[in-house]
Design a protein around this motif. Structure first.
Motif: not given
Length: 173
Positions: A23-27, A48-51, A53-57, A77-89
Protein backbone atom coordinates in the motif's frame (compact mmCIF):
# COMPACT_ATOMS: atom_id res chain seq x y z
CA UNK A 1 -5.11 -28.65 -23.20
CA UNK A 2 -7.14 -28.06 -20.05
CA UNK A 3 -4.00 -28.25 -17.88
CA UNK A 4 -2.31 -25.59 -20.03
CA UNK A 5 -5.27 -23.27 -19.60
CA UNK A 6 -5.21 -23.73 -15.81
CA UNK A 7 -1.46 -23.18 -15.68
CA UNK A 8 -1.74 -20.00 -17.75
CA UNK A 9 -4.55 -18.73 -15.51
CA UNK A 10 -2.53 -19.43 -12.36
CA UNK A 11 0.48 -17.66 -13.85
CA UNK A 12 -1.59 -14.58 -14.76
CA UNK A 13 -3.22 -14.49 -11.31
CA UNK A 14 0.20 -14.67 -9.64
CA UNK A 15 1.52 -11.90 -11.84
CA UNK A 16 -1.50 -9.71 -11.04
CA UNK A 17 -0.96 -10.22 -7.31
CA UNK A 18 2.71 -9.37 -7.68
CA UNK A 19 1.89 -6.14 -9.50
CA UNK A 20 -0.47 -4.83 -6.83
CA UNK A 21 2.48 -4.21 -4.47
CA UNK A 22 2.35 -2.83 -0.95
CA UNK A 23 0.00 0.00 0.00
CA UNK A 24 2.87 2.40 0.66
CA UNK A 25 6.37 2.49 -0.63
CA UNK A 26 8.96 2.29 2.14
CA UNK A 27 10.72 5.63 2.46
CA UNK A 28 13.27 7.08 4.82
CA UNK A 29 12.07 9.22 7.73
CA UNK A 30 10.77 12.58 6.58
CA UNK A 31 10.48 11.59 2.94
CA UNK A 32 7.41 11.55 0.71
CA UNK A 33 7.00 8.97 -2.05
CA UNK A 34 4.44 9.05 -4.85
CA UNK A 35 3.90 5.82 -6.78
CA UNK A 36 4.11 5.79 -9.73
CA UNK A 37 6.53 8.71 -9.90
CA UNK A 38 5.06 9.68 -13.29
CA UNK A 39 1.30 9.58 -13.82
CA UNK A 40 -1.12 10.62 -16.53
CA UNK A 41 -4.24 12.72 -15.87
CA UNK A 42 -7.01 10.51 -14.47
CA UNK A 43 -4.54 7.96 -13.07
CA UNK A 44 -4.57 7.03 -9.37
CA UNK A 45 -1.36 7.57 -7.42
CA UNK A 46 -0.36 6.24 -4.00
CA UNK A 47 1.18 8.66 -1.55
CA UNK A 48 3.37 7.43 1.29
CA UNK A 49 5.32 9.29 3.97
CA UNK A 50 7.47 8.30 6.89
CA UNK A 51 8.29 10.18 10.06
CA UNK A 52 4.74 11.10 11.01
CA UNK A 53 4.96 9.65 14.52
CA UNK A 54 2.80 11.81 16.79
CA UNK A 55 1.58 11.60 20.36
CA UNK A 56 -1.97 12.36 19.15
CA UNK A 57 -3.68 9.02 18.53
CA UNK A 58 -6.40 10.78 16.52
CA UNK A 59 -3.99 12.67 14.27
CA UNK A 60 -5.22 13.16 10.75
CA UNK A 61 -2.51 13.21 8.06
CA UNK A 62 -3.20 14.66 4.63
CA UNK A 63 -1.38 15.10 1.33
CA UNK A 64 -1.78 18.26 -0.73
CA UNK A 65 -0.85 18.98 -4.35
CA UNK A 66 -2.05 21.12 -7.23
CA UNK A 67 -2.23 17.94 -9.33
CA UNK A 68 -4.82 16.01 -7.27
CA UNK A 69 -7.52 16.53 -4.63
CA UNK A 70 -6.47 16.50 -0.97
CA UNK A 71 -5.81 12.93 0.11
CA UNK A 72 -6.43 11.60 3.62
CA UNK A 73 -3.58 9.38 4.75
CA UNK A 74 -3.87 6.49 7.18
CA UNK A 75 -1.24 5.06 9.50
CA UNK A 76 0.29 1.85 8.11
CA UNK A 77 2.62 0.77 10.88
CA UNK A 78 4.11 1.74 14.18
CA UNK A 79 7.04 3.70 12.70
CA UNK A 80 4.99 6.77 11.77
CA UNK A 81 4.35 5.68 8.20
CA UNK A 82 1.20 6.94 6.51
CA UNK A 83 -0.28 6.20 3.10
CA UNK A 84 -3.27 6.93 0.93
CA UNK A 85 -4.21 7.51 -2.67
CA UNK A 86 -5.68 10.17 -4.91
CA UNK A 87 -6.51 10.57 -8.60
CA UNK A 88 -4.65 13.08 -10.76
CA UNK A 89 -7.02 15.78 -12.03
CA UNK A 90 -8.16 15.04 -15.60
CA UNK A 91 -7.19 18.58 -16.63
CA UNK A 92 -3.73 18.52 -15.00
CA UNK A 93 -1.02 19.92 -17.25
CA UNK A 94 2.19 18.01 -17.86
CA UNK A 95 4.98 18.93 -15.46
CA UNK A 96 6.47 18.35 -12.01
CA UNK A 97 4.22 18.93 -9.00
CA UNK A 98 5.07 19.28 -5.30
CA UNK A 99 3.32 17.03 -2.81
CA UNK A 100 3.15 18.21 0.81
CA UNK A 101 2.26 15.81 3.60
CA UNK A 102 1.04 17.34 6.87
CA UNK A 103 1.26 14.76 9.63
CA UNK A 104 -1.38 16.29 11.94
CA UNK A 105 -3.68 18.87 10.34
CA UNK A 106 -5.03 19.90 13.77
CA UNK A 107 -1.55 20.79 15.05
CA UNK A 108 0.14 23.38 12.78
CA UNK A 109 3.51 22.89 14.50
CA UNK A 110 3.51 19.19 13.53
CA UNK A 111 5.86 17.83 10.86
CA UNK A 112 5.45 18.69 7.19
CA UNK A 113 7.27 16.79 4.48
CA UNK A 114 7.49 17.45 0.76
CA UNK A 115 8.17 15.39 -2.30
CA UNK A 116 7.35 15.61 -5.97
CA UNK A 117 6.06 13.64 -8.92
CA UNK A 118 5.53 14.21 -12.61
CA UNK A 119 2.31 14.45 -14.59
CA UNK A 120 2.83 13.14 -18.11
CA UNK A 121 0.86 14.03 -21.21
CA UNK A 122 -2.42 15.87 -20.98
CA UNK A 123 -6.04 14.96 -20.53
CA UNK A 124 -6.45 14.71 -24.30
CA UNK A 125 -3.73 12.05 -24.47
CA UNK A 126 -5.79 9.70 -22.31
CA UNK A 127 -8.71 9.79 -24.76
CA UNK A 128 -8.80 6.59 -26.81
CA UNK A 129 -7.83 7.15 -30.42
CA UNK A 130 -8.82 5.11 -33.47
CA UNK A 131 -6.50 2.59 -35.05
CA UNK A 132 -4.43 3.90 -37.91
CA UNK A 133 -5.35 1.50 -40.69
CA UNK A 134 -2.70 2.53 -43.17
CA UNK A 135 -5.09 3.65 -45.91
CA UNK A 136 -3.18 6.89 -46.35
CA UNK A 137 -4.51 8.91 -49.26
CA UNK A 138 -6.25 5.99 -50.95
CA UNK A 139 -9.51 6.37 -49.03
CA UNK A 140 -12.19 8.57 -50.56
CA UNK A 141 -15.91 8.99 -50.06
CA UNK A 142 -17.95 6.36 -51.88
CA UNK A 143 -19.78 7.68 -54.92
CA UNK A 144 -23.11 6.36 -56.28
CA UNK A 145 -21.34 3.88 -58.60
CA UNK A 146 -19.32 2.37 -55.74
CA UNK A 147 -22.43 2.06 -53.57
CA UNK A 148 -24.36 0.38 -56.43
CA UNK A 149 -21.51 -2.08 -57.05
CA UNK A 150 -21.33 -2.93 -53.33
CA UNK A 151 -25.09 -3.42 -53.12
CA UNK A 152 -24.98 -5.70 -56.19
CA UNK A 153 -22.23 -7.84 -54.60
CA UNK A 154 -24.24 -8.16 -51.38
CA UNK A 155 -27.37 -9.12 -53.35
CA UNK A 156 -25.46 -11.75 -55.35
CA UNK A 157 -23.98 -13.16 -52.12
CA UNK A 158 -27.38 -13.38 -50.43
CA UNK A 159 -28.91 -14.97 -53.55
CA UNK A 160 -26.13 -17.56 -53.75
CA UNK A 161 -26.54 -18.39 -50.07
CA UNK A 162 -30.32 -18.81 -50.43
CA UNK A 163 -29.87 -21.00 -53.52
CA UNK A 164 -27.30 -23.24 -51.76
CA UNK A 165 -29.43 -23.63 -48.62
CA UNK A 166 -32.55 -24.52 -50.66
CA UNK A 167 -30.63 -27.02 -52.73
CA UNK A 168 -29.27 -28.77 -49.65
CA UNK A 169 -32.70 -28.85 -48.06
CA UNK A 170 -34.14 -30.59 -51.17
CA UNK A 171 -31.38 -33.21 -51.10
CA UNK A 172 -31.90 -34.03 -47.45
CA UNK A 173 -35.66 -34.50 -47.77
Amino acid sequence: MHARTLAAGALLAGAALGLTGPAAQAVEAGAVAVTPSSAAPGQTVKIGASGCATSNANASARAYSDAFPTASLSAVGSAGEVSGSSTVFSGAKAGTYTVTVVCDVNNPSQQRYTGSFTVTGSSSSTTPQGVRGGLGGSFEDAGPGTIAAGAALVAVGLGATAYTVRRRMRRSS
